[in-house]
Design a protein around this motif. Structure first.
Motif, PDB file in Angstrom:
ATOM      1  N   LEU A 235      22.330  22.079 -53.740  1.00 28.26           N
ATOM      2  CA  LEU A 235      22.787  23.410 -54.146  1.00 28.26           C
ATOM      3  C   LEU A 235      23.074  24.308 -52.940  1.00 28.26           C
ATOM      4  CD1 LEU A 235      20.253  23.997 -57.065  1.00 28.26           C
ATOM      5  CD2 LEU A 235      22.700  23.488 -57.287  1.00 28.26           C
ATOM      6  N   GLY A 236      22.930  23.764 -51.728  1.00 35.27           N
ATOM      7  CA  GLY A 236      23.212  24.551 -50.530  1.00 35.27           C
ATOM      8  C   GLY A 236      22.099  25.511 -50.149  1.00 35.27           C
ATOM      9  N   LEU A 237      20.884  25.241 -50.622  1.00 38.51           N
ATOM     10  CA  LEU A 237      19.767  26.134 -50.319  1.00 38.51           C
ATOM     11  C   LEU A 237      18.918  25.555 -49.188  1.00 38.51           C
ATOM     12  CD1 LEU A 237      18.486  26.700 -53.987  1.00 38.51           C
ATOM     13  CD2 LEU A 237      20.347  27.869 -52.796  1.00 38.51           C
ATOM     14  N   THR A 238      18.243  26.425 -48.457  1.00 34.16           N
ATOM     15  CA  THR A 238      17.270  25.955 -47.475  1.00 34.16           C
ATOM     16  C   THR A 238      15.892  25.907 -48.138  1.00 34.16           C
ATOM     17  OG1 THR A 238      16.975  28.212 -46.693  1.00 34.16           O
ATOM     18  CG2 THR A 238      18.529  26.840 -45.483  1.00 34.16           C
ATOM     19  N   VAL A 239      14.961  25.192 -47.497  1.00 31.85           N
ATOM     20  CA  VAL A 239      13.642  25.009 -48.098  1.00 31.85           C
ATOM     21  C   VAL A 239      12.538  25.368 -47.115  1.00 31.85           C
ATOM     22  CG1 VAL A 239      12.109  23.395 -49.284  1.00 31.85           C
ATOM     23  CG2 VAL A 239      14.583  23.062 -49.410  1.00 31.85           C
ATOM     24  N   THR A 240      11.562  26.114 -47.606  1.00 34.46           N
ATOM     25  CA  THR A 240      10.340  26.387 -46.855  1.00 34.46           C
ATOM     26  C   THR A 240       9.163  25.762 -47.585  1.00 34.46           C
ATOM     27  OG1 THR A 240      11.130  28.457 -45.882  1.00 34.46           O
ATOM     28  CG2 THR A 240       8.755  28.212 -46.073  1.00 34.46           C
ATOM     29  N   ALA A 241       8.308  25.051 -46.858  1.00 32.66           N
ATOM     30  CA  ALA A 241       7.078  24.516 -47.431  1.00 32.66           C
ATOM     31  C   ALA A 241       5.972  25.533 -47.218  1.00 32.66           C
ATOM     32  CB  ALA A 241       6.714  23.200 -46.768  1.00 32.66           C
ATOM     33  N   GLU A 242       5.328  25.975 -48.287  1.00 28.30           N
ATOM     34  CA  GLU A 242       4.225  26.936 -48.181  1.00 28.30           C
ATOM     35  C   GLU A 242       2.905  26.195 -48.034  1.00 28.30           C
ATOM     36  OE1 GLU A 242       5.423  29.320 -52.069  1.00 28.30           O
ATOM     37  OE2 GLU A 242       4.271  30.551 -50.674  1.00 28.30           O
ATOM     38  N   GLY A 243       1.917  26.855 -47.466  1.00 24.81           N
ATOM     39  CA  GLY A 243       0.563  26.305 -47.429  1.00 24.81           C
ATOM     40  C   GLY A 243       0.421  25.051 -46.582  1.00 24.81           C
ATOM     41  N   VAL A 244       1.169  24.982 -45.478  1.00 27.66           N
ATOM     42  CA  VAL A 244       1.056  23.821 -44.582  1.00 27.66           C
ATOM     43  C   VAL A 244      -0.194  23.992 -43.719  1.00 27.66           C
ATOM     44  CG1 VAL A 244       2.157  22.496 -42.744  1.00 27.66           C
ATOM     45  CG2 VAL A 244       3.566  23.553 -44.530  1.00 27.66           C
ATOM     46  N   GLU A 245      -1.149  23.099 -43.914  1.00 27.35           N
ATOM     47  CA  GLU A 245      -2.430  23.228 -43.207  1.00 27.35           C
ATOM     48  C   GLU A 245      -2.669  22.111 -42.200  1.00 27.35           C
ATOM     49  OE1 GLU A 245      -5.511  23.666 -46.146  1.00 27.35           O
ATOM     50  OE2 GLU A 245      -4.705  25.569 -46.902  1.00 27.35           O
ATOM     51  N   THR A 246      -1.966  20.985 -42.344  1.00 32.67           N
ATOM     52  CA  THR A 246      -2.232  19.850 -41.432  1.00 32.67           C
ATOM     53  C   THR A 246      -0.936  19.356 -40.776  1.00 32.67           C
ATOM     54  OG1 THR A 246      -1.887  18.110 -43.081  1.00 32.67           O
ATOM     55  CG2 THR A 246      -4.088  19.087 -42.987  1.00 32.67           C
ATOM     56  N   HIS A 247      -1.125  18.663 -39.647  1.00 34.71           N
ATOM     57  CA  HIS A 247       0.012  18.053 -38.961  1.00 34.71           C
ATOM     58  C   HIS A 247       0.696  17.027 -39.855  1.00 34.71           C
ATOM     59  CE1 HIS A 247      -0.062  19.819 -35.005  1.00 34.71           C
ATOM     60  NE2 HIS A 247      -1.381  19.776 -35.030  1.00 34.71           N
ATOM     61  N   ALA A 248      -0.110  16.268 -40.617  1.00 32.78           N
ATOM     62  CA  ALA A 248       0.468  15.242 -41.498  1.00 32.78           C
ATOM     63  C   ALA A 248       1.426  15.877 -42.513  1.00 32.78           C
ATOM     64  CB  ALA A 248      -0.649  14.486 -42.221  1.00 32.78           C
ATOM     65  N   GLN A 249       1.024  17.027 -43.063  1.00 31.48           N
ATOM     66  CA  GLN A 249       1.891  17.712 -44.029  1.00 31.48           C
ATOM     67  C   GLN A 249       3.181  18.195 -43.368  1.00 31.48           C
ATOM     68  OE1 GLN A 249      -0.917  20.687 -45.254  1.00 31.48           O
ATOM     69  NE2 GLN A 249      -1.750  19.436 -46.924  1.00 31.48           N
ATOM     70  N   ALA A 250       3.061  18.780 -42.173  1.00 32.62           N
ATOM     71  CA  ALA A 250       4.240  19.284 -41.464  1.00 32.62           C
ATOM     72  C   ALA A 250       5.194  18.135 -41.150  1.00 32.62           C
ATOM     73  CB  ALA A 250       3.824  19.999 -40.179  1.00 32.62           C
ATOM     74  N   LYS A 251       4.639  17.011 -40.703  1.00 32.59           N
ATOM     75  CA  LYS A 251       5.433  15.848 -40.332  1.00 32.59           C
ATOM     76  C   LYS A 251       6.157  15.308 -41.560  1.00 32.59           C
ATOM     77  CE  LYS A 251       4.877  11.391 -37.956  1.00 32.59           C
ATOM     78  NZ  LYS A 251       4.666  10.404 -39.035  1.00 32.59           N
ATOM     79  N   ARG A 252       5.409  15.163 -42.645  1.00 34.68           N
ATOM     80  CA  ARG A 252       5.974  14.641 -43.887  1.00 34.68           C
ATOM     81  C   ARG A 252       7.099  15.548 -44.397  1.00 34.68           C
ATOM     82  NH1 ARG A 252       7.648  10.987 -46.005  1.00 34.68           N
ATOM     83  NH2 ARG A 252       7.545  10.587 -48.235  1.00 34.68           N
ATOM     84  N   MET A 253       6.866  16.861 -44.404  1.00 31.67           N
ATOM     85  CA  MET A 253       7.875  17.798 -44.905  1.00 31.67           C
ATOM     86  C   MET A 253       9.118  17.757 -44.020  1.00 31.67           C
ATOM     87  SD  MET A 253       6.792  18.890 -47.697  1.00 31.67           S
ATOM     88  CE  MET A 253       8.197  19.944 -48.047  1.00 31.67           C
ATOM     89  N   SER A 254       8.913  17.610 -42.715  1.00 29.67           N
ATOM     90  CA  SER A 254      10.037  17.532 -41.802  1.00 29.67           C
ATOM     91  C   SER A 254      10.843  16.253 -42.063  1.00 29.67           C
ATOM     92  CB  SER A 254       9.509  17.583 -40.375  1.00 29.67           C
ATOM     93  OG  SER A 254      10.559  17.404 -39.463  1.00 29.67           O
ATOM     94  N   GLU A 255      10.163  15.127 -42.276  1.00 28.85           N
ATOM     95  CA  GLU A 255      10.833  13.860 -42.579  1.00 28.85           C
ATOM     96  C   GLU A 255      11.647  13.944 -43.860  1.00 28.85           C
ATOM     97  OE1 GLU A 255       7.384  10.969 -40.593  1.00 28.85           O
ATOM     98  OE2 GLU A 255       7.496  11.226 -42.769  1.00 28.85           O
ATOM     99  N   ILE A 256      11.106  14.672 -44.845  1.00 30.37           N
ATOM    100  CA  ILE A 256      11.794  14.837 -46.130  1.00 30.37           C
ATOM    101  C   ILE A 256      13.053  15.699 -45.967  1.00 30.37           C
ATOM    102  CG2 ILE A 256      11.538  16.006 -48.370  1.00 30.37           C
ATOM    103  CD1 ILE A 256       8.678  14.994 -48.488  1.00 30.37           C
TER     104      ILE A 256
END
Ligand code: C2E
Ligand code: MG
Ligand code: MG
Ligand code: MG
Length: 285
Positions: A235-256
């Motif tokens: 849909l042409g939207l950007t995405v922000t992940a809320e509540g990122v508490e760990t490196h694993a979550q940041a890495k995973r969200m970035s990979e996605i």
């Protein structure tokens, strides 16, 4: 005597309920004067680009420094303010404070200045003065409209009447960004999203639990999140992940493919100086 005991329990229950109702009532009643006396203040939490780890935006989060109860988080009073209607003047005050702050960073950091993201309650989104209030605040502070984002929840934006939607379209045409907050927790008509003036989805922090650590990923949560990100990009939207508490979550969200993260891993909400320090450090990087 069973009856007496029963009666006593009721009395106890009743007293407790009344006590909390009285406390809520007192908080509600105190709000107008508290706003007048500026007992409220705004903390700022960075929104961080997952690739570069630079601050692209900042979310404004209101707090109440209550003279007797101490520091109160928004979960204690935003609901009450919505009920009484105080959310309209309070929200306008937050917007004004946040835009003044964003303008100061715009002056100091120029193009590298973060955009300011401000929460908009349902009642504010339906307020007929929304567009004129935002316009007045942008004019007065001199903040570039492109440096302002408004966050609305799914319920505030979905299934609304035409008029509030028209107001959001007008704001969007002025250059103001619109984000859907806590995405994935409410009822959303996904197909309808494409007809809304929305620029960004903020994926609710509750989804991060399933990505807690690379060894115990909840495969269903991970698939849902990755589907939401794909949908947003379609849909042409950007995405922000809320509540990122760990490196694993940041890495995973970035990979996605998620562009931005917000959470304690990067920074907790804090005073403007804490954000300024981060921005200054980036300038010298
Ligand atoms: P929100 O808009 O979804 O804001 C994000 C909340 O998550 C904030 O809570 C923030 O402190 C918290 N948070 C940030 N990073 C993390 C993390 O890594 N882990 C966890 N567990 N939490 C994190 P806060 O400040 O208590 O605000 C709660 C809610 O109150 C906000 O949720 C928003 O819905 C509402 N709110 C705050 N300020 C305003 C305002 O000015 N106007 C309106 N209408 N609502 C507001
Ligand atoms: Mg928010
Ligand atoms: Mg949120
Ligand atoms: Mg929330």
């Amino acid at each position: 005597w069973a009856k007496a005991e029963g009666k006593n329990q009721w009395a106890l229950f009743d007293t407790e309920r009344n006590a909390s109702e009285v406390a809520q009532f007192r908080l509600s009643a105190a709000m107008p004067a508290a706003l007048e006396r500026e007992e409220f203040y705004v903390d700022y939490q960075p929104l961080v680009e997952l690739g570069e780890y630079t601050v692209s935006g900042v979310e404004a989060l209101v707090r109440w420094w209550h003279p007797e109860l101490g520091r109160l988080g928004p979960d204690r009073f935003i609901g009450l303010a919505e009920e009484t209607g105080m959310i309209v003047p309070l929200g306008r005050w937050v917007l004004s404070k946040a835009c003044e702050q964003a303008k100061a960073w715009q002056d100091e950091f120029g193009r590298a200045a973060p955009f300011m993201s401000v929460n908009l309650a349902v009642r504010q989104s339906r307020d007929p003065n929304l567009v004129s209030d935002v316009t007045e605040i942008l004019d007065r502070t001199g903040l570039d409209p492109g440096k302002l984002q408004l966050e609305l929840t799914e319920s505030a934006i979905m299934g609304t009447a035409d008029e509030p939607l028209e107001a959001l379209r007008t704001l969007s045409r002025m250059g103001v960004r619109i984000a859907i907050d806590d995405f994935g927790t409410g009822y959303s008509n996904l197909a309808y999203l494409r007809h809304l003036p929305v620029h960004e989805l903020k994926i609710a922090g509750s989804f991060m639990e399933g990505l807690a650590d690379s060894e115990c990923i909840d495969p269903v949560d991970a698939r849902i999140v990755s589907t939401l990100v794909d949908l947003a990009h379609t849909l042409g939207l950007t995405v922000t992940a809320e509540g990122v508490e760990t490196h694993a979550q940041a890495k995973r969200m970035s990979e996605i493919g998620c562009e931005t993260g917000q959470g304690w891993l990067f920074a907790k909400p804090g005073p403007p100086d804490a954000v300024r320090e981060l921005l200054t450090a980036e300038q010298h990087r």
